[in-house]
Design an enzyme around this catalytic site. Structure first.
Site, PDB file in Angstrom:
ATOM      1  N   GLU A  31      48.914  48.025  29.387  1.00  0.00           N
ATOM      2  CA  GLU A  31      47.917  48.095  28.317  1.00  0.00           C
ATOM      3  C   GLU A  31      47.106  46.800  28.321  1.00  0.00           C
ATOM      4  O   GLU A  31      47.538  45.804  28.922  1.00  0.00           O
ATOM      5  CB  GLU A  31      48.633  48.273  26.966  1.00  0.00           C
ATOM      6  CG  GLU A  31      49.444  49.559  26.944  1.00  0.00           C
ATOM      7  CD  GLU A  31      50.121  49.837  25.613  1.00  0.00           C
ATOM      8  OE1 GLU A  31      50.134  48.948  24.737  1.00  0.00           O
ATOM      9  OE2 GLU A  31      50.641  50.966  25.472  1.00  0.00           O
TER      10      GLU A  31
ATOM     11  N   HIS B 220      39.665  34.073  62.563  1.00  0.00           N
ATOM     12  CA  HIS B 220      38.328  34.655  62.765  1.00  0.00           C
ATOM     13  C   HIS B 220      37.216  33.639  62.462  1.00  0.00           C
ATOM     14  O   HIS B 220      36.035  33.956  62.641  1.00  0.00           O
ATOM     15  CB  HIS B 220      38.112  35.852  61.837  1.00  0.00           C
ATOM     16  CG  HIS B 220      38.706  37.141  62.313  1.00  0.00           C
ATOM     17  ND1 HIS B 220      40.056  37.391  62.319  1.00  0.00           N
ATOM     18  CD2 HIS B 220      38.120  38.271  62.779  1.00  0.00           C
ATOM     19  CE1 HIS B 220      40.276  38.620  62.753  1.00  0.00           C
ATOM     20  NE2 HIS B 220      39.124  39.183  63.063  1.00  0.00           N
TER      21      HIS B 220
ATOM     22  N   GLY C 290      34.310  31.668  60.716  1.00  0.00           N
ATOM     23  CA  GLY C 290      33.282  32.128  59.775  1.00  0.00           C
ATOM     24  C   GLY C 290      33.173  33.641  59.735  1.00  0.00           C
ATOM     25  O   GLY C 290      32.913  34.235  58.686  1.00  0.00           O
TER      26      GLY C 290
ATOM     27  N   GLU D 146      53.164  46.686  39.956  1.00  0.00           N
ATOM     28  CA  GLU D 146      54.580  47.118  39.978  1.00  0.00           C
ATOM     29  C   GLU D 146      55.539  45.977  39.680  1.00  0.00           C
ATOM     30  O   GLU D 146      56.603  45.856  40.276  1.00  0.00           O
ATOM     31  CB  GLU D 146      54.943  47.707  41.349  1.00  0.00           C
ATOM     32  CG  GLU D 146      54.254  49.018  41.616  1.00  0.00           C
ATOM     33  CD  GLU D 146      54.414  49.447  43.050  1.00  0.00           C
ATOM     34  OE1 GLU D 146      54.685  48.607  43.924  1.00  0.00           O
ATOM     35  OE2 GLU D 146      54.261  50.637  43.290  1.00  0.00           O
TER      36      GLU D 146
HETATM   37  C1  LIG Z   1      44.227  46.654  40.991  1.00  0.00           C
HETATM   38  C2  LIG Z   1      45.335  46.894  40.020  1.00  0.00           C
HETATM   39  C3  LIG Z   1      45.883  48.164  39.915  1.00  0.00           C
HETATM   40  C4  LIG Z   1      46.882  48.424  38.989  1.00  0.00           C
HETATM   41  N1  LIG Z   1      47.361  49.703  38.868  1.00  0.00           N
HETATM   42  C5  LIG Z   1      48.188  49.992  37.829  1.00  0.00           C
HETATM   43  C6  LIG Z   1      48.549  51.362  37.554  1.00  0.00           C
HETATM   44  O1  LIG Z   1      48.163  52.276  38.284  1.00  0.00           O
HETATM   45  N2  LIG Z   1      49.289  51.606  36.455  1.00  0.00           N
HETATM   46  C7  LIG Z   1      49.723  50.624  35.610  1.00  0.00           C
HETATM   47  O2  LIG Z   1      50.394  50.920  34.633  1.00  0.00           O
HETATM   48  N3  LIG Z   1      49.414  49.310  35.861  1.00  0.00           N
HETATM   49  C8  LIG Z   1      48.662  48.989  36.943  1.00  0.00           C
HETATM   50  N4  LIG Z   1      48.309  47.675  37.186  1.00  0.00           N
HETATM   51  C9  LIG Z   1      48.733  46.650  36.254  1.00  0.00           C
HETATM   52  C10 LIG Z   1      49.808  45.735  36.798  1.00  0.00           C
HETATM   53  O3  LIG Z   1      51.018  46.430  36.939  1.00  0.00           O
HETATM   54  C11 LIG Z   1      49.895  44.555  35.825  1.00  0.00           C
HETATM   55  O4  LIG Z   1      48.721  43.796  36.000  1.00  0.00           O
HETATM   56  C12 LIG Z   1      51.126  43.718  36.066  1.00  0.00           C
HETATM   57  O5  LIG Z   1      52.276  44.423  35.690  1.00  0.00           O
HETATM   58  C13 LIG Z   1      51.086  42.399  35.292  1.00  0.00           C
HETATM   59  O6  LIG Z   1      50.751  42.586  33.955  1.00  0.00           O
HETATM   60  P1  LIG Z   1      49.568  41.709  33.312  1.00  0.00           P
HETATM   61  O7  LIG Z   1      48.386  41.837  34.169  1.00  0.00           O
HETATM   62  O8  LIG Z   1      49.421  42.086  31.893  1.00  0.00           O
HETATM   63  O9  LIG Z   1      50.074  40.217  33.420  1.00  0.00           O
HETATM   64  P2  LIG Z   1      50.981  39.434  32.359  1.00  0.00           P
HETATM   65  O10 LIG Z   1      52.145  40.227  31.962  1.00  0.00           O
HETATM   66  O11 LIG Z   1      50.111  38.903  31.279  1.00  0.00           O
HETATM   67  O12 LIG Z   1      51.507  38.232  33.253  1.00  0.00           O
HETATM   68  C14 LIG Z   1      50.621  37.239  33.750  1.00  0.00           C
HETATM   69  C15 LIG Z   1      51.430  36.046  34.217  1.00  0.00           C
HETATM   70  O13 LIG Z   1      52.097  35.472  33.110  1.00  0.00           O
HETATM   71  C16 LIG Z   1      53.313  34.880  33.540  1.00  0.00           C
HETATM   72  N5  LIG Z   1      54.414  35.490  32.778  1.00  0.00           N
HETATM   73  C17 LIG Z   1      54.395  36.591  31.983  1.00  0.00           C
HETATM   74  N6  LIG Z   1      55.584  36.808  31.436  1.00  0.00           N
HETATM   75  C18 LIG Z   1      56.416  35.842  31.879  1.00  0.00           C
HETATM   76  C19 LIG Z   1      57.789  35.518  31.676  1.00  0.00           C
HETATM   77  N7  LIG Z   1      58.598  36.250  30.907  1.00  0.00           N
HETATM   78  N8  LIG Z   1      58.285  34.451  32.317  1.00  0.00           N
HETATM   79  C20 LIG Z   1      57.536  33.700  33.136  1.00  0.00           C
HETATM   80  N9  LIG Z   1      56.225  33.947  33.368  1.00  0.00           N
HETATM   81  C21 LIG Z   1      55.672  34.992  32.747  1.00  0.00           C
HETATM   82  C22 LIG Z   1      53.437  35.165  35.034  1.00  0.00           C
HETATM   83  O14 LIG Z   1      52.937  34.068  35.761  1.00  0.00           O
HETATM   84  C23 LIG Z   1      52.536  36.359  35.229  1.00  0.00           C
HETATM   85  O15 LIG Z   1      52.053  36.445  36.547  1.00  0.00           O
HETATM   86  C24 LIG Z   1      47.357  47.382  38.157  1.00  0.00           C
HETATM   87  C25 LIG Z   1      46.823  46.093  38.291  1.00  0.00           C
HETATM   88  C26 LIG Z   1      45.829  45.849  39.204  1.00  0.00           C
HETATM   89  C27 LIG Z   1      45.240  44.475  39.287  1.00  0.00           C
END
Ligand SMILES: Cc1cc2nc3c(=O)[nH]c(=O)nc-3n(C[C@H](O)[C@H](O)[C@H](O)COP(=O)(O)OP(=O)(O)OC[C@H]3O[C@@H](n4cnc5c(N)ncnc54)[C@H](O)[C@@H]3O)c2cc1C
Length: 535
Positions: A265, A493, A495, A518
């Site tokens: 979300e 590669h 540039g 994931e």
């Molecule tokens: C191109 C793309 C496709 C995607 N496809 C899907 C999909 O099909 N379905 C779906 O449901 N999701 C999808 N996602 C979402 C993806 O699974 C999430 O972006 C991912 O799970 C991370 O959640 P977030 O982006 O909210 O990052 P956050 O949860 O905000 O985390 C960001 C960073 O905060 C830090 N952090 C957070 N919690 C902790 C903790 N407890 N301890 C230490 N460090 C922490 C880490 O450094 C982490 O990398 C997709 C994302 C992208 C970019």
């Protein structure tokens, strides 16, 4: 191989010792959050050692089957040596956290084996072989069925997907229906669906080698199409009623029902237990309200596997979540709106991304969107079990991502090997230079380790589909390898690696997404791998 065995025995002995110490430090994994940095080091070290062991086992198995390969032996020794050296360094540098300095890895015979194993001349030898073969992946699979599946997927990918992959990427197009249809005919959407539900019931290894080949031609427009049906299939098999399996699995297997997975979300990513999108009972229906983010393929999908809160009390956490199959119409383009006769609305808008193009990832808004009551996976018994079913699906997704990452790294290795043999500077092909050979040798070695770790976890999952540690390790390691190998390839590669005209620039931006979804890398390390190792 004796050298490799010696190195790995020492690495395993020291690793087991520090894992024991880690269990004590974290009170059996309960206080990982108070030792996050240390837990991450343990998780990564254990993953690297597992990868080195998988590569060594592969070299041994080849030899045992009468098909030894000197380059594979060199790779196994070189990778074991690299991993052991890094582990020794970590233990030395953080000896207070690890509960002491390296012991087995500090023995002089082991040290000598490590020095010899990762000598630069060995990587150069591997690199020269990579240039000679243009990096081709002809790894020994040991199963006729997997070899046939690989050949067939390679042929399909090169003929049907490769010619359009670049255009899809540059124009951010949607995967053409012809690709979906051909993949459906080849049975690629039903690989994990048992035969009784219309699938192929293939083992995980076959699924992985097919995924690799498809991802090598296009991560988004081929290899990743399989992930969503894999995740939904595993969730249905684990928690669906018999009627639900009979209703949903055959169209998934036939490629008639394209799926999106909707967990994330806008304000909730890693902390999945805090998902807020609500599902409330209204007569026989469930009514969905709330926002979702990053739902890949949500436009074209005919149904979304949606994780929503059925227990309104936020304190219910993960136990308040249920998994739904949410039907919708298929749309192309980057924005859609689905209106139901009763007034429900689902709006989706794709977020532009630098890579991973071809499926589009949408922010979704549900407003009084109705779903039939029997679309809750597991029905009455499934209420409150959505989190666990989703996690079972994600384990399968992560295994598949090990294959996606290996395939993408393979593509980068091949184009780089070809480029290095054609590009001339200072009067010679750049592949004649020692450093280029060394780099290609390391790239190929790390890729071989990622591939064998993924194959090993596929076999493990065939034996026990509830495993979570092995697929998480495969996803973690192979994703990092893909990021690193594509970037090394880009540098070779020069540039031209930054020019859209060269495929390596696409591979680089595609790879960057792998450690994010994931379970973003730190969460995978701490909440899945460290927990499993220390708990
Ligand atoms: C191109 C793309 C496709 C995607 N496809 C899907 C999909 O099909 N379905 C779906 O449901 N999701 C999808 N996602 C979402 C993806 O699974 C999430 O972006 C991912 O799970 C991370 O959640 P977030 O982006 O909210 O990052 P956050 O949860 O905000 O985390 C960001 C960073 O905060 C830090 N952090 C957070 N919690 C902790 C903790 N407890 N301890 C230490 N460090 C922490 C880490 O450094 C982490 O990398 C997709 C994302 C992208 C970019």
């Amino acid at each position: 191989m004796a050298e490799t065995t010696r190195i790995l025995a020492a690495a395993r002995a020291d690793l087991n010792r520090v894992l024991d110490a880690g269990r004590r430090t974290t009170d059996g994994g309960k206080t990982i959050d108070e030792h996050q940095v240390h837990a991450e080091r343990l998780a990564y070290s254990a993953t690297e050692v597992a990868a080195a062991e998988a590569l060594a086992a592969y070299a041994r198995d080849r030899e045992g089957a009468g098909v030894p390969d000197p380059i594979t032996d060199l790779m196994a020794a070189a990778f074991a040596a690299e991993v052991a050296d890094r582990l020794r360094g970590r233990l030395e540098a953080h000896r207070d956290d690890f509960g002491g300095p390296p012991i087995a890895l500090a023995e002089s015979e082991v040290q000598a084996a490590i020095r010899a194993g990762q000598h630069e001349s060995r990587f150069r030898e591997i690199g020269r072989d990579v240039i000679r073969t243009r990096g081709a992946n002809n790894s020994w699979l040991g199963e006729e069925m997997a070899v046939m599946a690989r050949d067939s997927a390679r042929g399909f990918g090169r003929k049907a997907v490769a010619p359009i992959a670049e255009k899809i990427h540059r124009h951010d197009d949607l995967v053409p229906e012809t690709i979906i249809q051909q993949m459906a005919e080849l049975g690629y959407f039903g690989m994990s669906v048992p035969e009784e539900y219309g699938g192929q019931g293939m083992g995980n290894l076959v699924m992985i080698v097919i995924t690799e080949e498809l991802s090598a031609v296009s991560l988004a427009a081929a290899g990743s199409l399989i992930t969503r049906p894999e995740i939904l299939t595993k969730a249905l098999l684990k928690g669906g009623t018999e009627a639900q399996k009979q209703k949903w699995l055959p169209p998934v297997a036939a490629g008639e029902l394209m799926v999106g997975i909707s967990v994330t979300e806008p304000d909730t990513g890693s902390d999945v237990a805090s998902v807020r999108c609500r599902a409330e009972r209204d007569g026989n229906d469930w009514v969905i309200n709330g926002a979702k983010a990053w739902c890949t393929f949500a436009g074209r999908a005919n149904a979304l596997a949606l994780l929503a809160r059925t227990n309104p009390d936020p304190k219910s956490g993960a136990r308040g979540l249920s998994l739904f199959i949410v039907p919708k119409d298929a749309f192309d383009g980057h924005e859609f709106e689905m209106r139901q006769p009763g007034g429900g609305v689902l709006h989706g808008k794709a977020d532009a991304t630098p890579g991973y193009r071809g499926m589009h990832s949408y922010t979704l808004a549900f407003e009084n969107y109705r779903v039939p009551g029997d679309n809750l996976i597991g029905e009455k018994d499934g209420e409150g079990k959505g989190f666990y079913l989703q996690m079972a699906g994600f384990a399968a997704g992560r295994l598949q991502t090990g294959g996606r990452a290996s395939g993408l790294a393979q593509a980068a290795l091949e184009v780089t090997a070809t480029y290095a043999s054609e590009r001339k500077q200072f009067g010679r092909p750049i592949g004649d230079f020692q450093l280029t050979q060394y780099k290609l040798g390391r790239m190929a070695t790390h890729l071989a380790a990622a591939r064998q770790l993924t194959y090993a976890s596929a076999r493990k999952m065939d034996e026990d589909e509830t495993v979570t540690l092995e697929p998480a390790m495969a996803k973690l390691f192979a994703s990092d390898v893909a990021v690193w190998v594509t970037q090394e390839g880009q540098l070779i590669h020069g540039g031209w690696g930054y020019a859209e005209e060269y495929a390596i620039s696409r591979h680089v931006v595609d790879a960057l997404v792998l450690p994010i979804f994931e379970g973003v890398k730190p969460i995978l390390e701490l909440k899945v791998i460290a927990r499993a190792l220390l708990g």
